[in-house]
Design a protein around this motif. Structure first.
Motif, PDB file in Angstrom:
ATOM      1  N   LYS A   1       0.834  -1.208   0.000  1.00 26.60           N
ATOM      2  CA  LYS A   1       0.000   0.000   0.000  1.00 26.60           C
ATOM      3  C   LYS A   1       0.865   1.252   0.000  1.00 26.60           C
ATOM      4  O   LYS A   1       0.564   2.231  -0.700  1.00 26.60           O
ATOM      5  CB  LYS A   1      -0.924   0.003   1.222  1.00 26.60           C
ATOM      6  CG  LYS A   1      -2.036  -1.008   1.173  1.00 26.60           C
ATOM      7  CD  LYS A   1      -2.881  -0.967   2.452  1.00 26.60           C
ATOM      8  CE  LYS A   1      -3.959  -2.031   2.446  1.00 26.60           C
ATOM      9  NZ  LYS A   1      -4.747  -2.009   3.711  1.00 26.60           N
ATOM     10  N   ALA A   2       1.956   1.226   0.765  1.00 24.14           N
ATOM     11  CA  ALA A   2       2.842   2.397   0.841  1.00 24.14           C
ATOM     12  C   ALA A   2       3.517   2.670  -0.493  1.00 24.14           C
ATOM     13  O   ALA A   2       3.902   3.817  -0.776  1.00 24.14           O
ATOM     14  CB  ALA A   2       3.897   2.166   1.920  1.00 24.14           C
ATOM     15  N   GLY A   3       3.654   1.649  -1.317  1.00 25.47           N
ATOM     16  CA  GLY A   3       4.319   1.834  -2.601  1.00 25.47           C
ATOM     17  C   GLY A   3       3.402   2.241  -3.731  1.00 25.47           C
ATOM     18  O   GLY A   3       3.878   2.484  -4.853  1.00 25.47           O
ATOM     19  N   LEU A   4       2.110   2.340  -3.470  1.00 23.77           N
ATOM     20  CA  LEU A   4       1.158   2.617  -4.551  1.00 23.77           C
ATOM     21  C   LEU A   4       1.360   3.989  -5.188  1.00 23.77           C
ATOM     22  O   LEU A   4       1.013   4.189  -6.354  1.00 23.77           O
ATOM     23  CB  LEU A   4      -0.277   2.505  -4.028  1.00 23.77           C
ATOM     24  CG  LEU A   4      -0.745   1.100  -3.642  1.00 23.77           C
ATOM     25  CD1 LEU A   4      -2.142   1.149  -3.033  1.00 23.77           C
ATOM     26  CD2 LEU A   4      -0.738   0.175  -4.849  1.00 23.77           C
ATOM     27  N   THR A   5       1.910   4.934  -4.441  1.00 25.94           N
ATOM     28  CA  THR A   5       2.094   6.289  -4.972  1.00 25.94           C
ATOM     29  C   THR A   5       3.441   6.467  -5.679  1.00 25.94           C
ATOM     30  O   THR A   5       3.699   7.524  -6.256  1.00 25.94           O
ATOM     31  CB  THR A   5       1.984   7.321  -3.844  1.00 25.94           C
ATOM     32  OG1 THR A   5       2.965   7.026  -2.836  1.00 25.94           O
ATOM     33  CG2 THR A   5       0.593   7.297  -3.221  1.00 25.94           C
ATOM     34  N   LYS A   6       4.281   5.438  -5.646  1.00 23.40           N
ATOM     35  CA  LYS A   6       5.595   5.542  -6.275  1.00 23.40           C
ATOM     36  C   LYS A   6       5.518   5.100  -7.740  1.00 23.40           C
ATOM     37  O   LYS A   6       4.685   4.292  -8.114  1.00 23.40           O
ATOM     38  CB  LYS A   6       6.615   4.680  -5.518  1.00 23.40           C
ATOM     39  CG  LYS A   6       6.829   5.127  -4.080  1.00 23.40           C
ATOM     40  CD  LYS A   6       7.851   4.247  -3.378  1.00 23.40           C
ATOM     41  CE  LYS A   6       8.071   4.691  -1.937  1.00 23.40           C
ATOM     42  NZ  LYS A   6       9.065   3.817  -1.234  1.00 23.40           N
ATOM     43  N   THR A   7       6.398   5.626  -8.543  1.00 21.90           N
ATOM     44  CA  THR A   7       6.371   5.319  -9.979  1.00 21.90           C
ATOM     45  C   THR A   7       6.931   3.928 -10.255  1.00 21.90           C
ATOM     46  O   THR A   7       7.725   3.388  -9.482  1.00 21.90           O
ATOM     47  CB  THR A   7       7.194   6.345 -10.778  1.00 21.90           C
ATOM     48  OG1 THR A   7       8.559   6.316 -10.317  1.00 21.90           O
ATOM     49  CG2 THR A   7       6.623   7.745 -10.603  1.00 21.90           C
ATOM     50  N   THR A   8       6.483   3.350 -11.369  1.00 20.84           N
ATOM     51  CA  THR A   8       7.023   2.086 -11.853  1.00 20.84           C
ATOM     52  C   THR A   8       7.474   2.259 -13.297  1.00 20.84           C
ATOM     53  O   THR A   8       7.090   3.222 -13.963  1.00 20.84           O
ATOM     54  CB  THR A   8       5.978   0.956 -11.759  1.00 20.84           C
ATOM     55  OG1 THR A   8       4.807   1.341 -12.473  1.00 20.84           O
ATOM     56  CG2 THR A   8       5.638   0.639 -10.303  1.00 20.84           C
ATOM     57  N   ALA A   9       8.260   1.299 -13.748  1.00 23.76           N
ATOM     58  CA  ALA A   9       8.847   1.377 -15.094  1.00 23.76           C
ATOM     59  C   ALA A   9       8.039   0.572 -16.102  1.00 23.76           C
ATOM     60  O   ALA A   9       8.605  -0.049 -17.009  1.00 23.76           O
ATOM     61  CB  ALA A   9      10.296   0.893 -15.050  1.00 23.76           C
ATOM     62  N   ASN A  10       6.726   0.599 -15.974  1.00 29.03           N
ATOM     63  CA  ASN A  10       5.877  -0.175 -16.892  1.00 29.03           C
ATOM     64  C   ASN A  10       6.114   0.207 -18.349  1.00 29.03           C
ATOM     65  O   ASN A  10       6.176  -0.656 -19.228  1.00 29.03           O
ATOM     66  CB  ASN A  10       4.408   0.020 -16.531  1.00 29.03           C
ATOM     67  CG  ASN A  10       4.040  -0.609 -15.197  1.00 29.03           C
ATOM     68  OD1 ASN A  10       4.901  -1.096 -14.479  1.00 29.03           O
ATOM     69  ND2 ASN A  10       2.765  -0.601 -14.858  1.00 29.03           N
ATOM     70  N   ASP A  11       6.217   1.505 -18.614  1.00 28.30           N
ATOM     71  CA  ASP A  11       6.405   1.947 -19.996  1.00 28.30           C
ATOM     72  C   ASP A  11       7.731   1.460 -20.567  1.00 28.30           C
ATOM     73  O   ASP A  11       7.800   1.043 -21.737  1.00 28.30           O
ATOM     74  CB  ASP A  11       6.337   3.474 -20.083  1.00 28.30           C
ATOM     75  CG  ASP A  11       4.930   4.007 -19.848  1.00 28.30           C
ATOM     76  OD1 ASP A  11       3.971   3.210 -19.912  1.00 28.30           O
ATOM     77  OD2 ASP A  11       4.787   5.216 -19.600  1.00 28.30           O
ATOM     78  N   GLN A  12       8.790   1.510 -19.762  1.00 27.51           N
ATOM     79  CA  GLN A  12      10.083   1.033 -20.230  1.00 27.51           C
ATOM     80  C   GLN A  12      10.036  -0.468 -20.523  1.00 27.51           C
ATOM     81  O   GLN A  12      10.605  -0.941 -21.512  1.00 27.51           O
ATOM     82  CB  GLN A  12      11.173   1.325 -19.189  1.00 27.51           C
ATOM     83  CG  GLN A  12      11.465   2.809 -18.991  1.00 27.51           C
ATOM     84  CD  GLN A  12      10.707   3.395 -17.819  1.00 27.51           C
ATOM     85  OE1 GLN A  12       9.495   3.208 -17.685  1.00 27.51           O
ATOM     86  NE2 GLN A  12      11.420   4.106 -16.960  1.00 27.51           N
ATOM     87  N   MET A  13       9.347  -1.215 -19.673  1.00 27.20           N
ATOM     88  CA  MET A  13       9.250  -2.653 -19.909  1.00 27.20           C
ATOM     89  C   MET A  13       8.402  -2.937 -21.133  1.00 27.20           C
ATOM     90  O   MET A  13       8.693  -3.866 -21.901  1.00 27.20           O
ATOM     91  CB  MET A  13       8.662  -3.338 -18.673  1.00 27.20           C
ATOM     92  CG  MET A  13       8.870  -4.845 -18.664  1.00 27.20           C
ATOM     93  SD  MET A  13      10.611  -5.309 -18.532  1.00 27.20           S
ATOM     94  CE  MET A  13      10.665  -6.718 -19.648  1.00 27.20           C
ATOM     95  N   ALA A  14       7.373  -2.137 -21.349  1.00 26.53           N
ATOM     96  CA  ALA A  14       6.550  -2.296 -22.554  1.00 26.53           C
ATOM     97  C   ALA A  14       7.389  -2.101 -23.816  1.00 26.53           C
ATOM     98  O   ALA A  14       7.229  -2.840 -24.797  1.00 26.53           O
ATOM     99  CB  ALA A  14       5.387  -1.311 -22.531  1.00 26.53           C
ATOM    100  N   GLU A  15       8.275  -1.127 -23.793  1.00 26.96           N
ATOM    101  CA  GLU A  15       9.141  -0.894 -24.948  1.00 26.96           C
ATOM    102  C   GLU A  15      10.065  -2.087 -25.181  1.00 26.96           C
ATOM    103  O   GLU A  15      10.304  -2.488 -26.331  1.00 26.96           O
ATOM    104  CB  GLU A  15       9.971   0.381 -24.737  1.00 26.96           C
ATOM    105  CG  GLU A  15       9.157   1.669 -24.774  1.00 26.96           C
ATOM    106  CD  GLU A  15       8.586   1.957 -26.158  1.00 26.96           C
ATOM    107  OE1 GLU A  15       9.144   1.444 -27.163  1.00 26.96           O
ATOM    108  OE2 GLU A  15       7.581   2.676 -26.239  1.00 26.96           O
ATOM    109  N   ARG A  16      10.568  -2.666 -24.116  1.00 28.98           N
ATOM    110  CA  ARG A  16      11.440  -3.836 -24.255  1.00 28.98           C
ATOM    111  C   ARG A  16      10.663  -5.024 -24.831  1.00 28.98           C
ATOM    112  O   ARG A  16      11.172  -5.756 -25.687  1.00 28.98           O
ATOM    113  CB  ARG A  16      12.041  -4.210 -22.895  1.00 28.98           C
ATOM    114  CG  ARG A  16      13.066  -3.210 -22.372  1.00 28.98           C
ATOM    115  CD  ARG A  16      13.577  -3.598 -20.995  1.00 28.98           C
ATOM    116  NE  ARG A  16      14.542  -2.621 -20.500  1.00 28.98           N
ATOM    117  CZ  ARG A  16      15.747  -2.905 -20.044  1.00 28.98           C
ATOM    118  NH1 ARG A  16      16.172  -4.163 -20.025  1.00 28.98           N
ATOM    119  NH2 ARG A  16      16.561  -1.968 -19.609  1.00 28.98           N
TER     120      ARG A  16
END
Length: 225
Positions: free
Chosen positions: A200-215
């Motif tokens: 729950k504490a990590g929900l506001t932090k960014t993830t690299a979903n877009d970078q992984m999508a590009e890969r």
């Protein structure tokens, strides 16, 4: 390029109307990459005729385990081996990562170290990527020829390349914060409370979903035949 999505589970009923099913999440993740998609609900025993029905293949996550005795597991493993032999690109995510490894001679088990849920950081060698996870099972023995391309302290086999046409990843680049919150609410009963609170504490932090999508998109294009 047509991507065949092998859907091996379904999102919680409570959120499917707003967030969609697992296949929908991958379609959003890969939106703008000029792909067409066709979904096969293999969890419901709906299978393609063979590897030739798509230019590339993607196996989703699932609440089921790769080592469980379901009628659709053996046919899926056979299809994975056929896709591997065909040379067409195949990407597996979470359960997909595990079932590919198992089908090709690796081993999956319920990890004694417990669960990994929410935002985690993975070392991809050239970069560190934060991605959401939701799993207890792990690949514990690699299939022959597998190369580890990402790891974390908790998950040493976090992403694999097998041969020239297979990429698998344990975390979920298709899961955004809303989906992780939904899993906490609707599928978190088996997860220790302290891990749910950390997620729950990590929900506001960014993830690299877009970078992984590009890969992933680059992998599909490179391997297309």
């Amino acid at each position: 390029m047509r991507i065949g999505i092998l859907q091996t589970g379904h999102a919680p009923d409570e959120v499917r109307g707003t967030l969609g099913d697992y296949a929908d999440m991958f379609k959003r993740l890969l939106d703008g990459q000029d792909f067409e998609f066709q979904t096969f609900d293999v969890v419901d025993s709906v299978f393609p005729k063979g590897p030739g029905e798509a230019d590339g293949w993607l196996i989703t996550g699932s609440r089921h385990a790769a080592y469980e005795d379901h009628d659709w597991i053996a046919p899926l493993e056979a299809l994975i081996r056929d896709i591997a032999a065909s040379g067409k690109p195949l990407i597996g995510v979470c359960f997909g990562h595990q079932i590919v490894a198992q089908a090709l001679g690796g081993r999956v088990e319920k990890f004694r170290g417990g669960w990994s849920v929410g935002r985690q950081v993975y070392d991809f060698g050239d970069d560190e990527l934060a991605l959401n996870a939701w799993h207890q099972d792990q690949v514990v023995e690699l299939p022959e020829g597998a190369q580890v391309i990402a790891e974390s302290d908790f998950c040493p086999y976090a992403a694999l390349v097998i041969g020239d046409n297979i990429l698998t990843v344990q975390p979920h680049p298709e899961f955004d914060a809303k989906m992780v919150a939904a899993l906490i609410d609707h599928r978190g009963e088996a997860v220790p409370d302290e891990l749910l609170e950390a997620a729950k504490a990590g929900l506001t932090k960014t993830t690299a979903n877009d970078q992984m999508a590009e890969r992933m998109a680059a992998f599909f294009r490179k391997g297309a035949k």
